[in-house]
Design a protein around this motif. Structure first.
Motif, PDB file in Angstrom:
ATOM      1  N   TYR A  96       0.836  -1.209   0.000  1.00  0.00           N
ATOM      2  CA  TYR A  96       0.000   0.000   0.000  1.00  0.00           C
ATOM      3  C   TYR A  96       0.873   1.263   0.000  1.00  0.00           C
ATOM      4  O   TYR A  96       0.619   2.216  -0.751  1.00  0.00           O
ATOM      5  CB  TYR A  96      -0.934  -0.011   1.208  1.00  0.00           C
ATOM      6  N   LEU A  97       1.906   1.268   0.828  1.00  0.00           N
ATOM      7  CA  LEU A  97       2.775   2.449   0.915  1.00  0.00           C
ATOM      8  C   LEU A  97       3.533   2.691  -0.392  1.00  0.00           C
ATOM      9  O   LEU A  97       3.790   3.834  -0.770  1.00  0.00           O
ATOM     10  CB  LEU A  97       3.765   2.288   2.077  1.00  0.00           C
ATOM     11  N   ALA A  98       3.897   1.608  -1.095  1.00  0.00           N
ATOM     12  CA  ALA A  98       4.651   1.750  -2.345  1.00  0.00           C
ATOM     13  C   ALA A  98       3.811   2.321  -3.480  1.00  0.00           C
ATOM     14  O   ALA A  98       4.345   2.984  -4.377  1.00  0.00           O
ATOM     15  CB  ALA A  98       5.220   0.395  -2.758  1.00  0.00           C
ATOM     16  N   ILE A  99       2.492   2.082  -3.453  1.00  0.00           N
ATOM     17  CA  ILE A  99       1.638   2.539  -4.558  1.00  0.00           C
ATOM     18  C   ILE A  99       0.626   3.594  -4.122  1.00  0.00           C
ATOM     19  O   ILE A  99      -0.068   4.162  -4.961  1.00  0.00           O
ATOM     20  CB  ILE A  99       0.890   1.354  -5.211  1.00  0.00           C
ATOM     21  N   GLY A 100       0.558   3.863  -2.823  1.00  0.00           N
ATOM     22  CA  GLY A 100      -0.454   4.781  -2.293  1.00  0.00           C
ATOM     23  C   GLY A 100      -0.056   6.242  -2.393  1.00  0.00           C
ATOM     24  O   GLY A 100       0.948   6.604  -3.027  1.00  0.00           O
ATOM     25  N   PRO A 101      -0.787   7.106  -1.735  1.00  0.00           N
ATOM     26  CA  PRO A 101      -0.587   8.554  -1.879  1.00  0.00           C
ATOM     27  C   PRO A 101       0.714   9.080  -1.275  1.00  0.00           C
ATOM     28  O   PRO A 101       1.101  10.224  -1.544  1.00  0.00           O
ATOM     29  CB  PRO A 101      -1.799   9.136  -1.143  1.00  0.00           C
ATOM     30  N   TYR A 102       1.388   8.267  -0.472  1.00  0.00           N
ATOM     31  CA  TYR A 102       2.608   8.748   0.206  1.00  0.00           C
ATOM     32  C   TYR A 102       3.881   8.314  -0.511  1.00  0.00           C
ATOM     33  O   TYR A 102       4.989   8.566  -0.023  1.00  0.00           O
ATOM     34  CB  TYR A 102       2.651   8.220   1.649  1.00  0.00           C
ATOM     35  N   ARG A 103       3.764   7.655  -1.662  1.00  0.00           N
ATOM     36  CA  ARG A 103       4.907   6.994  -2.301  1.00  0.00           C
ATOM     37  C   ARG A 103       6.030   7.952  -2.690  1.00  0.00           C
ATOM     38  O   ARG A 103       7.195   7.550  -2.749  1.00  0.00           O
ATOM     39  CB  ARG A 103       4.439   6.208  -3.533  1.00  0.00           C
ATOM     40  N   HIS A 104       5.702   9.226  -2.958  1.00  0.00           N
ATOM     41  CA  HIS A 104       6.733  10.162  -3.422  1.00  0.00           C
ATOM     42  C   HIS A 104       7.400  10.932  -2.277  1.00  0.00           C
ATOM     43  O   HIS A 104       8.340  11.693  -2.520  1.00  0.00           O
ATOM     44  CB  HIS A 104       6.131  11.157  -4.413  1.00  0.00           C
ATOM     45  N   ILE A 125       2.496   0.622  12.699  1.00  0.00           N
ATOM     46  CA  ILE A 125       1.871   0.886  11.396  1.00  0.00           C
ATOM     47  C   ILE A 125       0.853   2.013  11.522  1.00  0.00           C
ATOM     48  O   ILE A 125       0.799   2.935  10.692  1.00  0.00           O
ATOM     49  CB  ILE A 125       1.200  -0.389  10.849  1.00  0.00           C
ATOM     50  N   VAL A 126       0.033   1.942  12.568  1.00  0.00           N
ATOM     51  CA  VAL A 126      -0.993   2.979  12.797  1.00  0.00           C
ATOM     52  C   VAL A 126      -0.325   4.339  12.980  1.00  0.00           C
ATOM     53  O   VAL A 126      -0.750   5.348  12.409  1.00  0.00           O
ATOM     54  CB  VAL A 126      -1.849   2.624  14.039  1.00  0.00           C
ATOM     55  N   SER A 127       0.749   4.369  13.755  1.00  0.00           N
ATOM     56  CA  SER A 127       1.472   5.613  14.006  1.00  0.00           C
ATOM     57  C   SER A 127       2.078   6.171  12.725  1.00  0.00           C
ATOM     58  O   SER A 127       2.018   7.374  12.460  1.00  0.00           O
ATOM     59  CB  SER A 127       2.563   5.366  15.048  1.00  0.00           C
ATOM     60  N   LEU A 128       2.645   5.303  11.897  1.00  0.00           N
ATOM     61  CA  LEU A 128       3.265   5.727  10.651  1.00  0.00           C
ATOM     62  C   LEU A 128       2.227   6.350   9.713  1.00  0.00           C
ATOM     63  O   LEU A 128       2.454   7.422   9.146  1.00  0.00           O
ATOM     64  CB  LEU A 128       3.943   4.541   9.961  1.00  0.00           C
ATOM     65  N   ILE A 129       1.097   5.679   9.550  1.00  0.00           N
ATOM     66  CA  ILE A 129       0.038   6.207   8.657  1.00  0.00           C
ATOM     67  C   ILE A 129      -0.450   7.556   9.162  1.00  0.00           C
ATOM     68  O   ILE A 129      -0.638   8.501   8.380  1.00  0.00           O
ATOM     69  CB  ILE A 129      -1.135   5.213   8.567  1.00  0.00           C
ATOM     70  N   LYS A 130      -0.603   7.697  10.480  1.00  0.00           N
ATOM     71  CA  LYS A 130      -1.031   8.967  11.041  1.00  0.00           C
ATOM     72  C   LYS A 130       0.001  10.062  10.762  1.00  0.00           C
ATOM     73  O   LYS A 130      -0.336  11.196  10.402  1.00  0.00           O
ATOM     74  CB  LYS A 130      -1.270   8.827  12.550  1.00  0.00           C
ATOM     75  N   GLY A 131       1.291   9.728  10.929  1.00  0.00           N
ATOM     76  CA  GLY A 131       2.342  10.692  10.661  1.00  0.00           C
ATOM     77  C   GLY A 131       2.418  11.074   9.179  1.00  0.00           C
ATOM     78  O   GLY A 131       2.626  12.245   8.832  1.00  0.00           O
ATOM     79  N   LEU A 132       2.215  10.101   8.292  1.00  0.00           N
ATOM     80  CA  LEU A 132       2.257  10.365   6.850  1.00  0.00           C
ATOM     81  C   LEU A 132       1.098  11.280   6.431  1.00  0.00           C
ATOM     82  O   LEU A 132       1.268  12.152   5.569  1.00  0.00           O
ATOM     83  CB  LEU A 132       2.194   9.039   6.072  1.00  0.00           C
TER      84      LEU A 132
END
Length: 455
Positions: A25-33, A444-451
């Motif tokens: 998800y992280l590789a193709i999702g909105p945060y990939r760049h 994982i939850v913390s990372l998504i929140k930070g992103l």
């Protein structure tokens, strides 16, 4: 240990699958760049040097230790549903070996490494596991709760590294005994631990940019040369067909492999293999993740995931197909009874395979050199990471701290070997990994929140 396997096998299987799916998800999702660092930052290492460091820290010793032993042992005692020593068991042996060393373990390392790198280089937080939870717990990351998280991470790391240290000593001893006829016993293993300790402490004191970097680059070259030699000196066409078949089966059965246990049986096979491996890599997680974070500043999230998840997984699949495939070919065609010795001493399988090829002595010496350098780089980077975790997250810990951790790792590995060899090492890894698995899921939850705050 049996209780851990009996009650928590399902948890380890679900957790490791969640780690891989999150990476995708992280590789193709909105945060990939997003970059792991300021928007204008550049990577500190070339792609090849970065891969060498990744591989040496993450998998090196394990691949060499299990590369032949695991497929051959699976062939003799296959997973539930397969007949021992059958053609189907041979195919399953390689398929499960690749499963154990491809996406799942690197998913663990990638999640921890990405989270640590994001909060260290993008958010300017200290390089401690507790600060990966800053979006969830705020300043409590500096308080008692943060200290508990860091203690768990440090303990899991120390146990995971000591496990690998013990395995490495067993294999170096086994390799030298096969090539030079020296005794392969606990005394030899303890002498090897002492010698390697001196060597890796010298390397550790020279820093990441010198000691570990040069050793890792040389090791990936030695591993590549050894693998190519085995490919062309061994049953080449068989190995290429095995690689193609194994990768096809692995990709086609990825979800069933990732979520299958034996609820109507006794789960014995999965507990001894899959669950042990998942616990082992999770126990290694804080160490490998923190080290990967240290060397990944300036890379985008997509580049990080592709480099940490897919490239090592592919290299692992090639390694097992070549090394394990050659061992299986010898076993099936009765060239040498690798399984007979490997059932007693897993560490001998790799050298029995090499010794029965043309240029066997040369290959075996290369193999010993490969393990020794992997051994040194793993211990070197581990002492660095443990020093970071116990020095308030600074990326330049004091040399005396690295020396202290290096000696402690060595002593722990020696005690575990003296107290029961591989079984003691396995038990410690499974126990240490359980609480840290929960920590990584929350991470994982913390990372998504930070992103989300970055968009």
């Amino acid at each position: 240990m049996s209780g851990m396997k009996e009650y928590f096998s399902w948890f380890y299987m679900l957790a490791t699958t969640i780690f891989v799916l999150t990476c995708l998800y992280l590789a193709i999702g909105p945060y990939r760049h997003l970059k792991l660092g300021p928007p204008d930052s550049k990577p500190d290492y070339s792609f090849f040097s970065w891969l060498g460091l990744l591989f040496a820290a993450g998998m090196g010793v394990g691949l060499v230790f299990w590369g032949v032993a695991e497929p051959v042992l699976h062939y003799m005692e296959p997973p539930p549903g397969y007949e021992a020593e059958s053609e189907a068991a041979a195919e399953a042996a390689l398929k499960y070996s690749v499963f154990h060393w491809a996406l799942q373990p690197w998913g663990v390392f990638a999640i921890i490494g990405l989270t640590m790198a994001f909060f260290k280089f993008r958010k300017k937080r200290p390089g401690l596991i507790s600060h990966a939870f800053y979006p969830l717990i705020g300043d409590k990351a500096n308080g008692p709760l943060g200290k508990v998280i860091n203690i768990f991470a440090t303990l899991a790391t120390a146990v995971g590294v000591a496990t690998t240290f013990g395995l490495s000593a067993m294999q170096v001893s086994g390799g030298i005994s096969e090539v030079f006829g020296t005794p392969n016993n606990i005394t030899s293993q303890l002498i090897i631990i002492a010698i390697i300790t001196v060597l890796f402490l010298i390397s550790a004191l020279s820093g990441v940019d010198k000691g570990i970097r040069y050793l890792s680059t040389s090791n990936i070259i030695i591993a590549g040369v050894l693998m190519i030699l085995v490919l062309f000196l061994g049953p080449t066409v068989f190995l290429l067909e095995s690689f193609t078949t194994t990768v096809g089966q692995y990709l086609g059965e990825y979800i069933p492999l990732s979520l299958s246990l034996d609820p109507y049986g006794d789960d014995y096979w999965f507990g001894d293999w899959t669950i042990f491996f998942w616990a082992w890599v999770i126990a290694w997680g804080p160490y490998v993740g923190t080290f990967i974070a240290r060397i990944s500043r300036g890379r985008t999230i997509r580049e990080f995931v592709l480099g940490v998840l897919f490239v090592p997984a592919l290299l692992g699949a090639i390694w097992f197909s070549v090394m394990g495939g050659t061992g299986l070919h010898m076993q099936v065609n009765e060239v040498v009874d690798i399984a007979g010795k490997a059932q007693e001493n897993e560490e001998l399988a790799f050298f029995l395979m090499l010794g029965n090829l043309p240029l066997g002595t040369v290959l075996s010496i290369l193999g010993i050199l490969l393990i020794a350098i992997f051994f040194i780089t793993s211990a070197d980077s581990a002492s660095y990471v443990l020093s970071v975790l116990s020095s308030k997250g600074t990326l330049t810990p004091r040399k005396i701290t690295k020396l202290a951790w290096g000696l402690l790792i060595s002593v722990t590995a020696a005690i575990l070997l003296l107290s029961g060899g591989l079984e003691a090492l396995r038990a410690m890894a499974i126990i240490a990994a359980l609480p840290f698995t929960v920590i990584v899921l929350v991470m994982i939850v913390s990372l998504i929140k930070g992103l989300r705050q970055e968009l």
